[in-house]
Design an enzyme around this catalytic site. Structure first.
Site, PDB file in Angstrom:
ATOM      1  CE  LYS A 170      19.465  -7.561  14.761  1.00  0.00           C
ATOM      2  NZ  LYS A 170      20.058  -8.805  15.311  1.00  0.00           N
ATOM      3  CD  GLU A 243       6.144 -14.082   6.648  1.00  0.00           C
ATOM      4  OE1 GLU A 243       5.789 -13.764   5.513  1.00  0.00           O
ATOM      5  OE2 GLU A 243       5.506 -14.890   7.380  1.00  0.00           O
ATOM      6  CB  CYS A 277       7.238 -19.351  12.356  1.00  0.00           C
ATOM      7  SG  CYS A 277       7.693 -19.709  10.665  1.00  0.00           S
ATOM      8  CD  GLU A 373       5.495 -18.824  18.526  1.00  0.00           C
ATOM      9  OE1 GLU A 373       5.914 -17.740  18.967  1.00  0.00           O
ATOM     10  OE2 GLU A 373       5.691 -19.202  17.368  1.00  0.00           O
TER      11      GLU A 373
HETATM   12  P1  NAD Z   1      13.020 -11.934  18.335  1.00  0.00           P
HETATM   13  O1  NAD Z   1      11.876 -11.124  17.904  1.00  0.00           O
HETATM   14  O2  NAD Z   1      13.448 -11.842  19.749  1.00  0.00           O
HETATM   15  O3  NAD Z   1      14.319 -11.582  17.486  1.00  0.00           O
HETATM   16  C1  NAD Z   1      14.346 -11.598  16.085  1.00  0.00           C
HETATM   17  C2  NAD Z   1      15.368 -10.601  15.587  1.00  0.00           C
HETATM   18  O4  NAD Z   1      14.956  -9.278  15.932  1.00  0.00           O
HETATM   19  C3  NAD Z   1      16.764 -10.764  16.187  1.00  0.00           C
HETATM   20  O5  NAD Z   1      17.704 -10.554  15.157  1.00  0.00           O
HETATM   21  C4  NAD Z   1      16.818  -9.659  17.225  1.00  0.00           C
HETATM   22  O6  NAD Z   1      18.130  -9.228  17.511  1.00  0.00           O
HETATM   23  C5  NAD Z   1      16.018  -8.572  16.538  1.00  0.00           C
HETATM   24  N1  NAD Z   1      15.450  -7.561  17.443  1.00  0.00           N
HETATM   25  C6  NAD Z   1      15.175  -7.686  18.764  1.00  0.00           C
HETATM   26  N2  NAD Z   1      14.623  -6.538  19.238  1.00  0.00           N
HETATM   27  C7  NAD Z   1      14.550  -5.678  18.179  1.00  0.00           C
HETATM   28  C8  NAD Z   1      14.041  -4.352  18.012  1.00  0.00           C
HETATM   29  N3  NAD Z   1      13.515  -3.670  19.032  1.00  0.00           N
HETATM   30  N4  NAD Z   1      14.104  -3.784  16.797  1.00  0.00           N
HETATM   31  C9  NAD Z   1      14.609  -4.455  15.741  1.00  0.00           C
HETATM   32  N5  NAD Z   1      15.105  -5.712  15.833  1.00  0.00           N
HETATM   33  C10 NAD Z   1      15.070  -6.330  17.038  1.00  0.00           C
HETATM   34  O7  NAD Z   1      12.639 -13.420  17.931  1.00  0.00           O
HETATM   35  P2  NAD Z   1      13.521 -14.729  18.048  1.00  0.00           P
HETATM   36  O8  NAD Z   1      13.596 -15.111  19.483  1.00  0.00           O
HETATM   37  O9  NAD Z   1      14.792 -14.534  17.326  1.00  0.00           O
HETATM   38  O10 NAD Z   1      12.621 -15.796  17.219  1.00  0.00           O
HETATM   39  C11 NAD Z   1      11.552 -16.489  17.803  1.00  0.00           C
HETATM   40  C12 NAD Z   1      10.215 -15.955  17.334  1.00  0.00           C
HETATM   41  O11 NAD Z   1      10.210 -15.702  15.935  1.00  0.00           O
HETATM   42  C13 NAD Z   1       9.055 -16.919  17.530  1.00  0.00           C
HETATM   43  O12 NAD Z   1       7.952 -16.215  18.066  1.00  0.00           O
HETATM   44  C14 NAD Z   1       8.710 -17.423  16.152  1.00  0.00           C
HETATM   45  O13 NAD Z   1       7.408 -17.866  15.965  1.00  0.00           O
HETATM   46  C15 NAD Z   1       9.057 -16.268  15.300  1.00  0.00           C
HETATM   47  N6  NAD Z   1       9.417 -16.695  13.952  1.00  0.00           N
HETATM   48  C16 NAD Z   1       8.556 -16.442  12.928  1.00  0.00           C
HETATM   49  C17 NAD Z   1       8.829 -16.864  11.648  1.00  0.00           C
HETATM   50  C18 NAD Z   1       7.896 -16.567  10.514  1.00  0.00           C
HETATM   51  O14 NAD Z   1       8.269 -16.695   9.369  1.00  0.00           O
HETATM   52  N7  NAD Z   1       6.689 -16.183  10.787  1.00  0.00           N
HETATM   53  C19 NAD Z   1      10.012 -17.553  11.394  1.00  0.00           C
HETATM   54  C20 NAD Z   1      10.878 -17.796  12.454  1.00  0.00           C
HETATM   55  C21 NAD Z   1      10.574 -17.348  13.728  1.00  0.00           C
END
Ligand code: NAD
Length: 469
Positions: A170, A243, A277, A373
Site C-alpha cells: 500500500k 520503522e 527518517c 520531529e
Molecule cells: P504516516 O504514518 O502518516 O503514513 C504512512 C503510511 O501509513 C501511509 O501509507 C498511510 O496511508 C498509512 N496509514 C495511515 N494510517 C494508517 C492506519 N491507521 N493503519 C494502517 N496504515 C495507515 O506517515 P507519513 O506521513 O507517510 O511519513 C512520515 C513519517 O514517517 C515521519 O514521522 C518519518 O520519520 C517516518 N518515516 C520513518 C522511516 C523509517 O524507516 N524509520 C522512513 C520514512 C518515514
C-alpha cells in the site's frame, strides 16, 4: 497520466473516469496524474490473490526466486531516468536525488537477491536430528510512506519474496505513481498474486492490518500510525515490523574542523528537504565553536537552490505534500518565537510547497523545534558546554532512530556515541546505510529490524524439525 493498481497479475482500476485519486506535483500544487481509488474489496482481492499465490511461490527453488528479484533490479536500472523523472514530479526531490533513489533501490534488490534464510542443525546424533528452519509466514502487508516512494516498498518486497512470502503493497496516498509503474513492468515476469499493490486515500491501511489472512505487517511511517498498527494487529497476532520516526541528534565536539563538519551535517540534515527518517534533526554544538558553526550552516543554507526538482541546478525540491508543508510552517513560526532564525523560510511567490533551509540558533531542549520531529528543512542548533552531560541531553527524547558524534578524536567520539540510545550511531558521518546493515530503532522509533540477514529473518517463522531416528 493514469496508472492502474496491480492485483492478481492484472492491472486494475476502471479508467480515469472511475473513482480516482489525484496525484499532485508539489512543485506547483497542480494535479498531473490519477490513480484509481482502491476499495476494501480491492484489498480483499489482493490479499486473496497473495494467499493463493503463496504455496507455489514458497515452494519455488530459492535460486529462481532470487533470479526474479534480480530481474526487478534490472527493471529499475534499465528505466532509471524515466522513473526518476516521474518520481521527481510526484515526490518533489531534485532529479539527481531521484536518480540516487533508483540506484539505491537497484542496489538493495541486488543484495536481497544474494540472501537466503539461514536455518541450522542443533543436534544430529544416533537418537535425533533437530533442525531449526526459517520458513515463510504467508501474506505480508507492506505499508509505505511518501518520502522514499520506491526504495521503501522494495525494502519490503525484496526480503519478503526471498523468504518465500507474497505481498500486498500500500503506497502512501500522495506518492503511488512510480512504484505502480515499476510493478506494472515487473508484472511481465513476477507470477500473478506474488506482488499486489492497492492505492488508497489514507483509509485502507486498517483493512490490511485487521485482515485475518495477513500474517505480517511491515510498516514505515510515523510513530502515531505505528501505535495504531500494533493495536490493530493484535487481534490476529500478526508479526509486526515498525520503522518509525526519529529526532536524530548530532553532537559536535569543540575540536572539529568547523567548515568540513558543518558541510557534512548540512548534507545529513537537508537530504530530501529533510524528509528522511534518519536525517539530523537537532545539532548540539559545543560553546567554543557554536557561533562559527551556526554561521557555516547558515551560509550553506543561503547557497541552497530551492526549486522544481526537474529544473537543472535545483539542490532542494519542495516539501512533498500540503499537510507536511503546513506542519513545517507552524514549526518555523514557533522557532522564530523561541530562537533566532539565521536563514531561510517559506519561499514567497511560488505555488509549490517550497521552504528554503532554516537554521535556528539559541534554542533549547523543551522548545517545539527541538523536541518535535520536523521532517522538513529546519535545523535547530543547541549550545552545550558539558561534554559529559550532552549524551544525556540527546537521549531525553521519545525517539531513538539514529545519532552521531563529531570529533577529531574518534575514540572519544565513539565512547560518547555508545551512550546514545539509538538503533544506529555514527561517528563523523550521518546516514551511512546499506542493504547489508541492519536498521532498527530504540523507543518510539520502531520495533524489529529491517535490512541485512537480521531483517530477512523477520520475514520468516522458526520451525523446529525434530526427527527421532
Ligand atoms: P504516516 O504514518 O502518516 O503514513 C504512512 C503510511 O501509513 C501511509 O501509507 C498511510 O496511508 C498509512 N496509514 C495511515 N494510517 C494508517 C492506519 N491507521 N493503519 C494502517 N496504515 C495507515 O506517515 P507519513 O506521513 O507517510 O511519513 C512520515 C513519517 O514517517 C515521519 O514521522 C518519518 O520519520 C517516518 N518515516 C520513518 C522511516 C523509517 O524507516 N524509520 C522512513 C520514512 C518515514
Amino acid at each position: 497520466m493514469f496508472q492502474k493498481m496491480l492485483i492478481d497479475g492484472k492491472l486494475v482500476g476502471k479508467d480515469a473516469k472511475g473513482k480516482t485519486i489525484k496525484v499532485i506535483n508539489p512543485a506547483d500544487a497542480k494535479k498531473f496524474a490519477k490513480v484509481p481509488k482502491g476499495t476494501k474489496k480491492d484489498i480483499n482481492k489482493a490479499v486473496a490473490a497473495a494467499k493463493k499465490a503463496f504455496p507455489a511461490w514458497a515452494a519455488m527453488p530459492l535460486k529462481k526466486r532470487q533470479a526474479i528479484v534480480s530481474k526487478m533490479a534490472d527493471v529499475v536500472a534499465d528505466n532509471a531516468e524515466m522513473l526518476a523523472r516521474l518520481m521527481t514530479k510526484e515526490q518533489g526531490k531534485p532529479l539527481p536525488e531521484a536518480m540516487g533513489e533508483m540506484a539505491w533501490a537497484e542496489g538493495y534488490l541486488r543484495h536481497y537477491a544474494t540472501l537466503q534464510p539461514k536455518g541450522r542443525t542443533i543436534q544430529n546424533d544416533d537418537e535425533f536430528k533437530i533442525e531449526v528452519r526459517r520458513v515463510p509466514l504467508g501474506v505480508v502487508a507492506g505499508i509505505c510512506p511518501w518520502n522514499f516512494p520506491v526504495l521503501v516498498p522494495f525494502w519490503k518486497i525484496g526480503p519478503a519474496l526471498i523468504a518465500g512470502n507474497t505481498i500486498v503493497i500500500k503506497p502512501a496516498p500522495t506518492t503511488p505513481l512510480t512504484i505502480l509503474k515499476i510493478l506494472e513492468m515487473c508484472n511481465e515476469f513476477v507470477p500473478a498474486g506474488v506482488i499486489n499493490a492497492v492505492t488508497d486515500e489514507n483509509d485502507l491501511g486498517p483493512v490490511l492490518t485487521n485482515h485475518p489472512d495477513v500474517a505480517k505487517v511491515s510498516f514505515t511511517g510515523s510513530s502515531e500510525t505505528g501505535k495504531k498498527i500494533m493495536e490493530s494487529s493484535a487481534g490476529t497476532i500478526k508479526r509486526v515490523t515498525l520503522e518509525l520516526g526519529g529526532n536524530d541528534p548530532a553532537i559536535v565536539l569543540p575540536d572539529v574542523n568547523v567548515k568540513e563538519t558543518a558541510e557534512k551535517i548540512f548534507g545529513g540534515a537537508f537530504l530530501n528537504a529533510g524528509q528522511v527518517c534518519l536525517a539530523v534533526k537537532r545539532v548540539y554544538a559545543h560553546k567554543d565553536i557554536y557561533d562559527e558553526f551556526c554561521d557555516e550552516l547558515a551560509k550553506l543554507a543561503k547557497d541552497t537552490i530551492v526549486d522544481d526538482g526537474l529544473k537543472q541546478g535545483a539542490t532542494m525540491g519542495p516539501l512533498q505534500n500540503e499537510a507536511q508543508f503546513k506542519k513545517v510552517k507552524a514549526l518555523i513560526k514557533s522557532a522564530k518565537k523561541d530562537g533566532e532564525v539565521l536563514s531561510g523560510g517559506v519561499v514567497k511567490g511560488k505555488k509549490g510547497y517550497f521552504v528554503k533551509p532554516v537554521i535556528v540558533k539559541n534554542v533549547k531542549d523543551g522548545d517545539d523545534i527541538v523536541d518535535k520531529e520536523q521532517f522538513g528543512p529546519v535545523l535547530p542548533v543547541i549550545k552545550f558546554s558539558d561534554i559529559k552531560k550532552v549524551a544525556k541531553q540527546a537521549n531525553a527524547s521519545d525517539y531513538g532512530l539514529g545519532g552521531s558524534v563529531w570529533s577529531k578524536n574518534t575514540a572519544k567520539a565513539t565512547r560518547i556515541a555508545s551512550t546514545i540510545q539509538s538503533g544506529s550511531v555514527w561517528v563523523n558521518q550521518h546516514i551511512n546505510i546499506g542493504p547489508h546493515i541492519p536498521m532498527a530503532g530504540f523507543k518510539a522509533s520502531g520495533l524489529g529490524v529491517e535490512q541485512s540477514d537480521e531483517g530477512l529473518e523477520e520475514y520468516t517463522q522458526i520451525q523446529v524439525m525434530n526427527v527421532a531416528k
